[in-house]
Write a protein that holds these residues in place. Structure first.
Motif, PDB file in Angstrom:
ATOM      1  N   GLU A 274      10.225  -9.013  -6.181  1.00 32.54           N
ATOM      2  CA  GLU A 274      11.539  -9.644  -6.178  1.00 32.54           C
ATOM      3  C   GLU A 274      12.640  -8.634  -6.514  1.00 32.54           C
ATOM      4  N   VAL A 275      12.333  -7.730  -7.444  1.00 28.47           N
ATOM      5  CA  VAL A 275      13.319  -6.691  -7.779  1.00 28.47           C
ATOM      6  C   VAL A 275      13.612  -5.845  -6.546  1.00 28.47           C
ATOM      7  N   LEU A 276      12.528  -5.499  -5.825  1.00 31.17           N
ATOM      8  CA  LEU A 276      12.687  -4.720  -4.598  1.00 31.17           C
ATOM      9  C   LEU A 276      13.599  -5.440  -3.611  1.00 31.17           C
ATOM     10  N   ALA A 277      13.505  -6.788  -3.596  1.00 27.71           N
ATOM     11  CA  ALA A 277      14.334  -7.568  -2.669  1.00 27.71           C
ATOM     12  C   ALA A 277      15.768  -7.662  -3.154  1.00 27.71           C
ATOM     13  N   GLY A 278      15.977  -7.544  -4.470  1.00 23.59           N
ATOM     14  CA  GLY A 278      17.319  -7.755  -5.010  1.00 23.59           C
ATOM     15  C   GLY A 278      18.177  -6.505  -5.056  1.00 23.59           C
ATOM     16  N   ILE A 279      17.573  -5.344  -4.763  1.00 23.52           N
ATOM     17  CA  ILE A 279      18.345  -4.094  -4.808  1.00 23.52           C
ATOM     18  C   ILE A 279      19.322  -4.057  -3.637  1.00 23.52           C
ATOM     19  N   PRO A 280      20.597  -3.778  -3.889  1.00 19.25           N
ATOM     20  CA  PRO A 280      21.583  -3.758  -2.801  1.00 19.25           C
ATOM     21  C   PRO A 280      21.235  -2.720  -1.750  1.00 19.25           C
TER      22      PRO A 280
END
Lengths: 460, 432
Positions: A274-280
């Motif tokens: 999810e963090v990977l998906a949330g990085i701009p």
């Protein structure tokens, strides 16, 4: 300034209206609330709506049309010598008046008539704002008084208020449709202007992209060249590389998380993805340009390959990493939706876990996975920042992932950033590219959503 | 006779069992199948490992590039605020004299000229601001710490190496000797880089800060929130609670789902053509940025709100309707408050996405180079991700460092927002 004042007055009037409506309703039955058709607060809302809504509508209408109206009035006051031109010089005149009015230096000595027009524009503008303030307040107070006069124990205040709210809700849900219409129309209008200059067939099938327009007609390559095939090829190449990274990794990660990982491990792995998906995306772009591209180049050079410093490989790889969580979370949902009975049947026949997954679960989940991949492809095609920062600007028609290529989104971004004249084919071509991008991604999304819908409840 | 037959068949069946399930062929196949099983499992682990590794590499590279930007080299000067020089506003000369005094070895003109590059070009302005704030300083000698030039800063941080030949180095030997002299008498220190948080953009890395972009992002997000949250929730309430099931509402649904997947740059084109071209709103303004972002986040908020509304059990609605509440009262008094935590979570996630989005803002001109801190919705502004994009393009090593630092600040905001969403979800999680 006046507009802010008006908004504050309106807010005050609605609050006052609410209080007045409420207390008058209570007073009209002498405090025996049971005799009212609606609860007192609805009477309050009724008056408040009458106080606020008509003036607000006027305000919105004014905000949308004021600039145009005032400009028309100013232009009609100018001598024919200035106004009787083609559309382009008229547009220039408008821009001049606006620039003068807002104190922007235009760099040349302005015509005294235009200066007068600019002053007139400012005067009318101020006059308009003041009259809006006065008229708005009058309408609001009038509405308030009218609604207050209508308060009566039998007034069906609740029904009226609820109908108004319902209409507002419908309007809100129409915004999505309006947005789509706005996108389609704005892309179409500008693209049509572009295709009036450049043949659509040349655009779609030409192999040479060089949108530079010359300053003078007699310069070499004065017309620019708008064959978009290299851009499409570049986009496909980068999308292909991204998919080659994202699909296997994302799919295997989804399988591992839903079939193999223990619950404890899953609570760790899911947030990581999810963090990977949330990085701009701009962060991925920075990473691709400053860390990945030099790494790929050095690696290639040490292997004796010639790698350009902005290679499709670096941009595509980083884009693939960005899309991994997208593929994995969608596939995860689909895999979890496959009923346990199918797995149990397979285990019962003696299949191992991986055989069950490969031969039973994946085929059952295939439509959903295909849809997920299509959505991922559409996202990769539409991704802008990574390719803008890391893929280069040269329109190469090549299949070599070590070369620099350019993509549709990169070109849109570079064509429209910076100082541009607005009517040249160069800037308009961005809208042509945007139209293609929109149609392609829309088709992919539609098909993917349809596939998901069609196969979703197959096992229920 | 019968015994013999029985014995015979038993012997045969044993032989068959042995031949089929314990044959070489069978156990080899079983080994292959188990090996395949292990390989598959390992492939899954490798996939997860690659994803985690990339995250670590990404964050690691940005942190390692960016953490140094939070410190900045400063040079100590003993400035004599000569009355005449101050009146002539000749602060550059004042600063330079003080600097030459710090390095007594530098006497010839060429050396002094290269000394001038040691200080940030903003140093005279720092001094001027100090004097303007406190005119009683005129005539006295003050010890001030001023920012060093970005290359000196990079040298102090060890990014410009001494052992590189002078012709390939960004600092010549004269400057390095001067720096050594300054270090020797304690006139260079490394202090917390407050400029990064208090200044707007600048062409000089040591004077560039992120505050302008932070304010621009905040203004943009305010507009986005004011528009997309009420409209999104209203649309979700209508579609989930009131809308009849017909072709119109189907169309709206399909539309929302499609909008959620339209590339963000297309929204930028929409903003450029409609808000700038048609309505004539100002370029580079947070107002337009907010409008575009609102249209972009609207589908996200609608979808999340509908999920939250759907999770409220029908019994709540039936109970409210049963005691005589109107449908609207049912929604506003009972369903919406119960769904609010879910809606809030979705909204925060939508806002986080809007905060990190760059491409549409490029289209509407928020890439302009703006030094001032924006004061209103129609002022020219930039946003944090756009600032990152612009700095990433700058060739100076010091800007790379600041880009990474800006990314760290952006990620900190995002983590804060997502953390808040997770916290709210945990706090208000309810099972019916």
């Amino acid at each position: 300034m006046q507009l802010t004042v008006l908004l504050i007055i309106l807010a005050l009037l609605t609050v006052i209206g609410y209080q007045m409506g409420r207390s008058r309703a209570v007073a009209s039955v002498g405090g025996r609330i049971v005799e009212l058709h609606s609860v007192p607060s609805y009477h309050g809302f009724y008056v408040a709506l009458w106080a606020g809504l008509p003036a607000l509508l006027l305000f919105a209408f004014w905000g949308a049309s004021e600039g145009w109206l005032v400009m028309q009035m100013v232009l009609s006051g100018l001598p024919d010598r200035l106004v009787n031109g083609d559309a382009q010089s008229l547009g220039l005149l408008r821009a001049d008046i606006l620039n003068l009015a807002h104190g922007v230096a235009t760099g040349r000595e302005p015509d005294p008539e235009v200066v007068a027009a600019a002053e007139r524009y400012l005067r009318l503008h101020a006059l308009g704002d003041w009259s809006l303030l006065v008229i708005g307040c009058c309408i609001a107070i009038g509405g308030l008084l009218y609604a207050r006069g209508r308060i009566d124990p039998d007034l069906r205040a609740r029904n009226r208020v609820e109908r108004t709210v319902n209409i507002a809700l419908v309007i809100c849900s129409l915004v999505a449709i309006l947005t789509t219409i706005g996108i389609v129309l704005s892309l179409l209008f500008e693209a049509i202007r572009f295709f009036a200059v450049v043949n659509p067939l040349d655009f779609l099938f030409g192999t040479h992209w060089s949108p530079q327009m010359a300053m003078r007609a007699d310069q070499v390559g004065s017309s620019g060249s708008f064959g978009a095939i290299p851009l499409f090829a570049g986009t496909l190449l980068i999308t292909g590389i991204a998919m080659a990274v994202a699909v296997p990794v994302g799919l295997m990660a989804a399988i591992f998380m839903s079939e193999y990982a223990s619950p404890g491990l899953r609570t760790w792995l899911k947030p990581i993805l999810e963090v990977l998906a949330g990085i701009p995306t701009v962060v991925y772009g920075f990473f691709a340009a400053l860390t990945m591209a030099p790494f790929v180049r050095d690696l290639g050079n040490s292997l004796g390959l010639s790698v350009s410093s902005e290679s499709a490989l670096a941009a595509g790889f980083v884009m693939g990493v960005m899309i991994i969580p997208f593929v994995s979370s969608l596939s995860d949902d689909v895999i979890n939706a496959v009923p346990q009975s199918l797995r149990d049947g397979s285990y019962g026949l003696g299949a191992t876990k991986s055989e069950t997954i490969r031969l039973v679960v994946l085929p059952a989940a295939l439509p959903g996975i295909v849809a997920a991949i299509m959505l991922a492809v559409s996202r990769a095609i539409g991704e802008t920042m990574i390719v803008t920062m890391a893929a280069g600007l040269t329109a190469n028609l090549t299949a070599n992932p070590l070369d620099a290529v350019t993509t549709v989104t990169t070109q849109i971004a570079t064509l429209l950033v910076g100082d541009q004249e607005f009517d040249s084919p160069k800037t308009l071509s961005a809208f042509g590219l945007g139209l293609v991008l929109f149609v392609v991604t829309l088709t992919l999304n539609m098909v993917a959503l349809r596939v998901v819908q069609k196969y979703r409840e197959k096992y229920d | 006779m019968t015994d013999l037959v029985e014995q015979d068949t038993r012997a045969m069946s044993v032989a068959v069992t042995k031949s089929r399930y314990q044959s070489e062929e069978f156990s080899a196949r079983l080994r292959r199948r188990y090996a395949a099983e292990r390989r598959f499992r390992i492939a899954g682990m490798v996939a997860v490992g690659i994803a985690s590794l990339m995250l670590v590499v990404l964050l690691g590279s940005i942190v390692s590039k960016g953490y140094t930007a939070f410190w900045q080299a400063q040079i100590r000067l003993e400035v004599t605020l000569d009355k005449q020089q101050v009146e002539e506003r000749n602060y550059t000369a004042l600063v330079r004299q003080a600097l030459y005094a710090q390095v007594p070895a530098a006497t010839d003109r060429a050396t002094r000229r290269s000394l001038n590059d040691l200080l940030s070009s903003g140093a005279p302005y720092e001094l001027e601001a100090m004097v303007n704030a406190n005119p009683s300083l005129i005539g006295t000698t003050q010890t001030v710490w001023v920012r060093a030039d970005d290359e000196i800063d990079q040298f102090m941080k060890g990014f410009i190496r001494r052992d590189v030949p002078e012709s390939e180095r960004r600092l010549n030997d004269v400057k390095i000797a001067a720096i050594d002299a300054l270090v020797a008498n304690g006139s260079i220190r490394s202090s917390f880089n407050t400029t990064l948080f208090t200044a707007g953009d600048s062409r000089e890395p040591e004077q560039a800060g992120i505050l302008g972009a932070v304010v621009g992002s905040a203004l943009t997000l305010v507009v986005t929130m004011l528009l997309s949250v009420p409209i999104g929730i209203a649309a979700a309430v209508y579609l989930e609670e009131f809308a009849p099931k017909n072709r119109w509402t189907d169309l709206i649904e399909v539309n929302i789902n499609n909008l959620a997947a339209v590339p963000s740059i297309i929204f930028g084109l929409l903003g450029l053509a409609v808000f700038l071209g048609f309505f004539g709103l100002p370029r580079s303004a947070p107002l337009v940025g907010g409008l575009v972002m609102a249209l972009m986040t609207l589908p996200v908020i609608i979808i999340a709100s509908r999920v939250a509304l759907k999770a409220v059990p029908p019994s709540i609605r039936e109970a409210a309707l049963g005691v005589g509440a109107s449908p609207l009262q049912t929604v506003t008094h009972h369903v919406l408050p119960l769904a609010l935590p879910g809606i809030l979570t979705g909204t925060i996630i939508g806002m986080a996405r809007a905060l990190g989005e760059t491409a549409p803002l490029l289209m509407i001109g928020m890439v302009a180079f703006i030094v001032d801190i924006p004061g209103g919705l129609t002022d020219s502004a930039t946003a944090i991700p756009v600032q990152i994009y612009m700095w990433a393009d700058s060739p100076e090593r010091a800007f790379t460092e600041r880009t990474s630092a800006a990314i760290l600040i952006l990620l900190a905001f995002l983590i804060l927002m997502n953390g808040l969403a997770v916290f709210l979800r945990k706090k208000f999680e309810r099972r019916w």
